[in-house]
Design a protein around this motif. Structure first.
Motif: not given
Length: 409
Positions: A383-403
Motif C-alpha cells: 500500500l505504501f508503494d502504491l500511494g508513493f507511485d501514484l503521487a510521484r507520477r502526479g496524483y489525480s485528485w477527485a473533485d467530488t465524493p464517490p457517486g
C-alpha cells in the motif's frame, strides 16, 4: 481496522472452548470482579471542564470552537495579522487524514510520493483520526519527517501495535488487547524534538488537530495539539501521546484512554476512544463560519481541502459464514465503510458552502490484496508503494465524493 482486530480476538480464543461460549460464561462473572473505579465528570460540570494549565487544549467536534469564536469576535485586523503570520494573506491548503488501520500506509506513501513529485504544499491546517492521527503530526511538520512515515508504515507489524490478552483476562480487562507497544512507538517517534517543532509552527498560526470520541457522551472531541505542545506544561508531551493513542484505540479491542480534566477545583477523568467511532475524517466543525475566517485572514484565491481516505470506496463481495465472528466483523466493516463515505459527502458540502476546493484521494478500487493480520508488514509495504507511485507520477485528485453526479444545466 476494527473488524480485523475483532477477528484476531475471535481466532485467538480457540483453545478448546469456542469464543462465543467463553463470552457467554464470562458476562455474568464480570459483576463479581474488581475493576478500576472511575471518577467521571459530573453532568453539570461538562462545559466547565478543561485540561489543567491548557484551557485551549480541546473543544467539541460537533460545535464551533469557543476559542476561535472569541478570536473572531475580539481580535483586530492588526492583531490577527501579527498573531497568525502563516495564515494571514497566504494561500491556504488543508489536509484531512482518515482512519483505516494498516491502510494508513497508503496515505503515508501518498505524502512521501507527493514530496518526491515536488508539488506538495505546506498545510495551514492538518487533521487526523485514528491511523490518520498517527500520520498527522509528521504530515504537519513537512517533508523533513517523511523518513518517519516510511519507517513506521513499512517496518511495523501487529506486535508493534498491540498484544492480545488471554480469554480469561477479559474478566477484569477493559479491552481484548494491550496497547503498550503502541505507547512505546509514540514515545519513540513523537519525542521532544517533534513536540518543540509542533509548538513552533503553532506559534506561527498553523493548526494540528486530532479527533477522539468521549465515551460518556459519544461526541467527537477535537484536540489542538499545537496549543498543547506550546503550553509549556510539564505533562504536555504525555498528553499529546494520550490523545494520539486514544484516537487510535479501537473500542472493545483496545483500552480506552483516561484523560484527567479539572472542573470546579476538582480533578475528574474522561474516557476517550477511537475518533473513528464518531467520524472517519474531518476538517472543521460544520457550525464554523469559515467564509468569515477566510475574510478575517485575508486569504487570496480558493483554499484547497485535501482529503485522504485510507480505504477503498468500492464495496466488495465476501461470502460470510453463518457464525457470530464472521457476521459481526463483516457488519462492522460495512458500517465503517458507509460512515466514511458519509463523512466525505459532509466535507464536500462544507467546501461548497464555504468556497473551498475539494480534493479527494483514496485507495484505488483495483487494489484487492488482503492482509494476513491486522498490521501485515508485506501488505502495508504494498500500500505504501502504491500511494508513493501514484503521487510521484502526479496524483489525480477527485473533485467530488464517490457517486456524485451533476446534471448539465
Amino acid at each position: 481496522m476494527i473488524a480485523t482486530i475483532f477477528e484476531t480476538v475471535a481466532n485467538g480464543a480457540r483453545s478448546g472452548v469456542s469464543f462465543c461460549l467463553s463470552l457467554v460464561l464470562l458476562v455474568p462473572l464480570t459483576a463479581c470482579v474488581s475493576i478500576q473505579p472511575r471518577n467521571p465528570l459530573p453532568a453539570d460540570q461538562v462545559e466547565a471542564a478543561a485540561i489543567a494549565g491548557i484551557p485551549q487544549a480541546r473543544f467539541w467536534g460537533d460545535d464551533i470552537s469557543p476559542f476561535l469564536e472569541q478570536e473572531m469576535n475580539t481580535l483586530t485586523r492588526e492583531e490577527i495579522k501579527d498573531g497568525f503570520p502563516a495564515l494571514y494573506g497566504q494561500p491556504h491548503n488543508y489536509l484531512a487524514i482518515s482512519g483505516g488501520g494498516a491502510n494508513g500506509a497508503f496515505g503515508a506513501g501518498l505524502l512521501v510520493g507527493w514530496t518526491e513529485a515536488g508539488s506538495r504544499p505546506e498545510f495551514q491546517m492538518v487533521t487526523g483520526i485514528s491511523t490518520g492521527a498517527l500520520i498527522a503530526p509528521f504530515a504537519f511538520l513537512g517533508p523533513e519527517y517523511d523518513h518517519v512515515l516510511r519507517t513506521v508504515y513499512t517496518g511495523i507489524s501487529t506486535s508493534d501495535i498491540f498484544e492480545m490478552r488471554s480469554v480469561f483476562s477479559l474478566l477484569t480487562a477493559d479491552a481484548a488487547a494491550d496497547t503498550t507497544p503502541l505507547k512505546k512507538l509514540l514515545e519513540r517517534y513523537v519525542d521532544d524534538r517533534v513536540i518543540e517543532a509542533i509548538a513552533r509552527e503553532h506559534s506561527h498560526g498553523r493548526g494540528l488537530y486530532i479527533g477522539t470520541t468521549d465515551v460518556d457522551y459519544m461526541r467527537p472531541m477535537i484536540w489542538d495539539i499545537g496549543a498543547i505542545a506550546a503550553s509549556g506544561e510539564a505533562g504536555a508531551k504525555s498528553l499529546v501521546h494520550q490523545v494520539l493513542l486514544a484516537s487510535a484505540s479501537v473500542p472493545g479491542a483496545m483500552p480506552p484512554v483516561r484523560i484527567e480534566v479539572s472542573a470546579g477545583g476538582r480533578v475528574y477523568d474522561e474516557m476517550h476512544i477511537d475518533g473513528g467511532t464518531a467520524t472517519q475524517v474531518f476538517v472543521y466543525p460544520a457550525a464554523t463560519d469559515w467564509r468569515r475566517v477566510l475574510e478575517l485572514l485575508d486569504v487570496p484565491g480558493t483554499p484547497n481541502t485535501y482529503v485522504i481516505r485510507n480505504s477503498s470506496l468500492k464495496p466488495y463481495r465476501d461470502v460470510v459464514e453463518p457464525k457470530l465472528a464472521p457476521i459481526a466483523t463483516r457488519s462492522i466493516s460495512s458500517l465503517i465503510r458507509t460512515q466514511g463515505i458519509g463523512d466525505l459527502y459532509m466535507i464536500y458540502m462544507l467546501t461548497q458552502r464555504d468556497g473551498l476546493r475539494y480534493r479527494l484521494a483514496h485507495i484505488p478500487d483495483e487494489f484487492t490484496e488482503q492482509p494476513a493480520e491486522p498490521f501485515d508488514t508485506a501488505y502495508m509495504n504494498q500500500l505504501f508503494d502504491l500511494g508513493f507511485d501514484l503521487a510521484r507520477r502526479g496524483y489525480s485528485w477527485a473533485d467530488t465524493p464517490p457517486g456524485w453526479v451533476l446534471e448539465a444545466p
